[in-house]
Design an enzyme around this catalytic site. Structure first.
Site, mmCIF file in Angstrom:
data_model
loop_
_atom_site.group_PDB
_atom_site.id
_atom_site.type_symbol
_atom_site.label_atom_id
_atom_site.label_comp_id
_atom_site.label_asym_id
_atom_site.label_seq_id
_atom_site.Cartn_x
_atom_site.Cartn_y
_atom_site.Cartn_z
ATOM 1 N N HIS A 281 39.941 -59.643 2.164
ATOM 2 C CA HIS A 281 40.917 -59.619 1.068
ATOM 3 C C HIS A 281 41.890 -58.453 1.301
ATOM 4 O O HIS A 281 41.464 -57.333 1.631
ATOM 5 C CB HIS A 281 40.227 -59.379 -0.278
ATOM 6 C CG HIS A 281 39.423 -60.540 -0.790
ATOM 7 N ND1 HIS A 281 39.385 -61.777 -0.189
ATOM 8 C CD2 HIS A 281 38.628 -60.636 -1.897
ATOM 9 C CE1 HIS A 281 38.594 -62.576 -0.890
ATOM 10 N NE2 HIS A 281 38.120 -61.909 -1.930
ATOM 11 N N CYS B 7 34.572 -58.974 -5.829
ATOM 12 C CA CYS B 7 34.919 -58.455 -4.489
ATOM 13 C C CYS B 7 36.278 -57.744 -4.448
ATOM 14 O O CYS B 7 36.428 -56.710 -3.789
ATOM 15 C CB CYS B 7 34.869 -59.568 -3.457
ATOM 16 S SG CYS B 7 35.557 -61.136 -3.991
HETATM 17 N N1 NAP Z 1 32.180 -65.104 -1.586
HETATM 18 C C1 NAP Z 1 32.484 -63.873 -1.956
HETATM 19 O O1 NAP Z 1 33.293 -63.147 -1.326
HETATM 20 C C2 NAP Z 1 31.840 -63.311 -3.190
HETATM 21 C C3 NAP Z 1 31.977 -61.963 -3.451
HETATM 22 C C4 NAP Z 1 31.382 -61.419 -4.597
HETATM 23 C C5 NAP Z 1 30.651 -62.247 -5.426
HETATM 24 N N2 NAP Z 1 30.529 -63.576 -5.143
HETATM 25 C C6 NAP Z 1 29.737 -64.418 -6.047
HETATM 26 O O2 NAP Z 1 28.532 -64.790 -5.396
HETATM 27 C C7 NAP Z 1 28.142 -66.103 -5.807
HETATM 28 C C8 NAP Z 1 27.919 -67.000 -4.575
HETATM 29 O O3 NAP Z 1 29.090 -67.040 -3.833
HETATM 30 P P1 NAP Z 1 29.149 -67.675 -2.359
HETATM 31 O O4 NAP Z 1 30.545 -67.432 -1.928
HETATM 32 O O5 NAP Z 1 28.041 -67.201 -1.495
HETATM 33 O O6 NAP Z 1 28.929 -69.258 -2.686
HETATM 34 P P2 NAP Z 1 28.446 -70.436 -1.726
HETATM 35 O O7 NAP Z 1 28.786 -70.167 -0.294
HETATM 36 O O8 NAP Z 1 28.952 -71.674 -2.338
HETATM 37 O O9 NAP Z 1 26.832 -70.404 -1.842
HETATM 38 C C9 NAP Z 1 26.157 -70.824 -2.991
HETATM 39 C C10 NAP Z 1 24.651 -70.629 -2.809
HETATM 40 O O10 NAP Z 1 24.012 -70.921 -4.043
HETATM 41 C C11 NAP Z 1 22.956 -71.844 -3.822
HETATM 42 N N3 NAP Z 1 22.788 -72.709 -4.983
HETATM 43 C C12 NAP Z 1 23.680 -73.580 -5.522
HETATM 44 N N4 NAP Z 1 23.137 -74.237 -6.570
HETATM 45 C C13 NAP Z 1 21.874 -73.758 -6.700
HETATM 46 C C14 NAP Z 1 20.795 -74.036 -7.587
HETATM 47 N N5 NAP Z 1 20.905 -74.954 -8.559
HETATM 48 N N6 NAP Z 1 19.631 -73.364 -7.428
HETATM 49 C C15 NAP Z 1 19.493 -72.450 -6.446
HETATM 50 N N7 NAP Z 1 20.474 -72.140 -5.553
HETATM 51 C C16 NAP Z 1 21.649 -72.788 -5.685
HETATM 52 C C17 NAP Z 1 23.398 -72.635 -2.616
HETATM 53 O O11 NAP Z 1 22.253 -73.223 -2.025
HETATM 54 P P3 NAP Z 1 22.213 -74.715 -1.396
HETATM 55 O O12 NAP Z 1 22.180 -74.526 0.094
HETATM 56 O O13 NAP Z 1 20.946 -75.286 -1.905
HETATM 57 O O14 NAP Z 1 23.421 -75.457 -1.880
HETATM 58 C C18 NAP Z 1 24.014 -71.531 -1.760
HETATM 59 O O15 NAP Z 1 22.999 -70.821 -1.093
HETATM 60 C C19 NAP Z 1 29.230 -66.586 -6.767
HETATM 61 O O16 NAP Z 1 28.826 -66.348 -8.089
HETATM 62 C C20 NAP Z 1 30.413 -65.723 -6.415
HETATM 63 O O17 NAP Z 1 31.282 -65.539 -7.507
HETATM 64 C C21 NAP Z 1 31.087 -64.128 -4.048
#
Ligand code: NAP
Length: 351
Positions: free
Chosen positions: A248, A131
């Protein structure tokens, strides 16, 4: 495959990024015949409301992943490492938001406004950049194209939603406790209290490296997206976590190959896709994190000469990390693929 609508999977649909992807797909009227939200077993069966209606979460499992055309994945690197190849094998093209595949040589790393044509080289998998890198590229690529950039110093001020939903909860819980004169729970997401604090660490220090994984990503991904070698483009990054929920902010110092005045830089950015110049500092007009929440553009201001070097400028770059930094770009990539008839896995592709 040129078709009018696609069956789309969203992996990590309950997360900070995944839930935004669901909204952005609906807002931009992506041609989806069906949207299937995947989660872990924890959330399977949960009904999700989003801008396009209500859908039921499905556990990510071998028997649930078939029949999709396209998958937008954001459930963490370990999930993408294992499941992106399986989705591809099952016939779906994957747009991945995690860091796991970004530097793989067969995976295009695409910012829609910067290197859209790279989607044509996909082997079933396209990566969305980090991001912080994403928003910086929207602002810097037009400058790089016009006059060349030979050195960048990034200093970021990153919001907690960049870490996900658990970090948002941790900041709000700590702030609530402190404002009510009680002791917050010990931090579990970050190594220190984030409420009313500033942490010079985004992600982790690996293998004795004194730069964090986020700082390394900014350096490596910037070069991949701009197509520049280490010798051609020097980059240094310091990534800092601040107690802001979303948005950010980045102080960016650039050294250009050819001279570039602040006025010419402003002109370049005013005509750049996805950029809004907000730059009248004497009237306190500059980009702030609160103003970018929910927006897809990257805001740029405080454009000024660096008095220490005749070919250096300073810029202040602000973006919504959940939208342009993740979900919006993923959906833009999906639109590029659909528009160019590229939602099909090339024969023999495997990861
Ligand atoms: N946040 C940002 O600004 C951003 C920007 C760019 C990239 N990213 C990347 O995007 C990814 C997710 O980020 P996030 O911020 O959205 O995280 P988050 O809010 O913690 O969400 C994680 C998601 O993954 C699911 N999950 C976790 N374990 C799983 C499993 N074993 N099988 C299937 N689904 C599973 C969770 O589902 P449950 O409801 O089942 O727990 C939830 O829907 C990361 O790799 C991060 O680096 C994030």
């Amino acid at each position: 495959m040129n078709q009018s609508s696609y069956k789309v999977g969203v992996v990590g649909a309950t997360g900070a990024v995944g839930s935004t992807i669901l909204d952005v797909l609906a807002e931009r009227s992506f041609p989806a015949s069906e949207v299937v939200p995947f989660t872990s077993a924890r959330s399977a069966g949960r009904r999700l409301e989003f801008a396009g209606g209500e859908i039921e979460c499905r556990e990510l499992a071998p028997e649930t992943i078939g029949g999709l055309d396209l998958v937008l994945s954001s459930a963490g690197g370990a999930i993408s490492a294992e499941w992106a190849p399986r989705f591809i094998e099952a016939g779906a093209v994957v747009v991945d938001n995690t860091s796991y595949w970004r530097m793989h040589e067969d995976v295009p790393l695409v910012v829609a406004e910067v290197n859209a044509d790279a989607v044509a080289d996909h082997h079933g998998l396209i990566a969305n950049p980090d991001c912080s890198t994403m928003q910086a590229m929207v602002a810097l690529a037009p400058i790089h194209r016009a006059v060349g950039i030979e050195r960048i110093v990034f200093s970021t001020y990153q919001s907690v939603s960049g870490t996900g939903q658990a970090a948002i909860d941790e900041l709000l819980d700590q702030a609530h406790a402190l404002l009510h004169d009680t002791d917050p729970e010990p931090p579990s997401v970050y190594p220190h209290q984030i409420a009313f604090n500033v942490l010079p660490q985004v992600e982790s220090f690996k293998d004795g490296d004194d730069y964090t994984t986020e700082e390394r990503k900014m350096m490596a991904e910037t070069r991949k997206i701009l197509g520049a070698s280490e010798a051609e483009l020097g980059i240094s990054a310091t990534c800092v976590r601040v107690p802001v929920v979303t948005g950010h902010s980045e102080s960016v110092n650039i050294q250009t190959r050819e001279a570039l005045s602040p006025d010419r830089c402003r002109e370049l950015l005013i005509s750049a896709p996805g950029v809004v110049v907000v730059d009248d500092p004497a009237d306190a007009v500059y980009p702030v994190a609160r103003d970018v929440v929910g927006r897809d553009e990257v805001l740029v201001g405080r454009i000024r000469r660096d008095p220490s070097h005749e070919r250096c400028l300073n810029l202040w770059v602000v973006g919504d990390n959940l939208r342009k930094g993740a979900a919006t770009n993923a959906v833009q990539v999906a639109e590029l693929l659909a528009g160019r008839g590229l939602i099909s896995v090339p024969v023999g592709a495997s990861f």
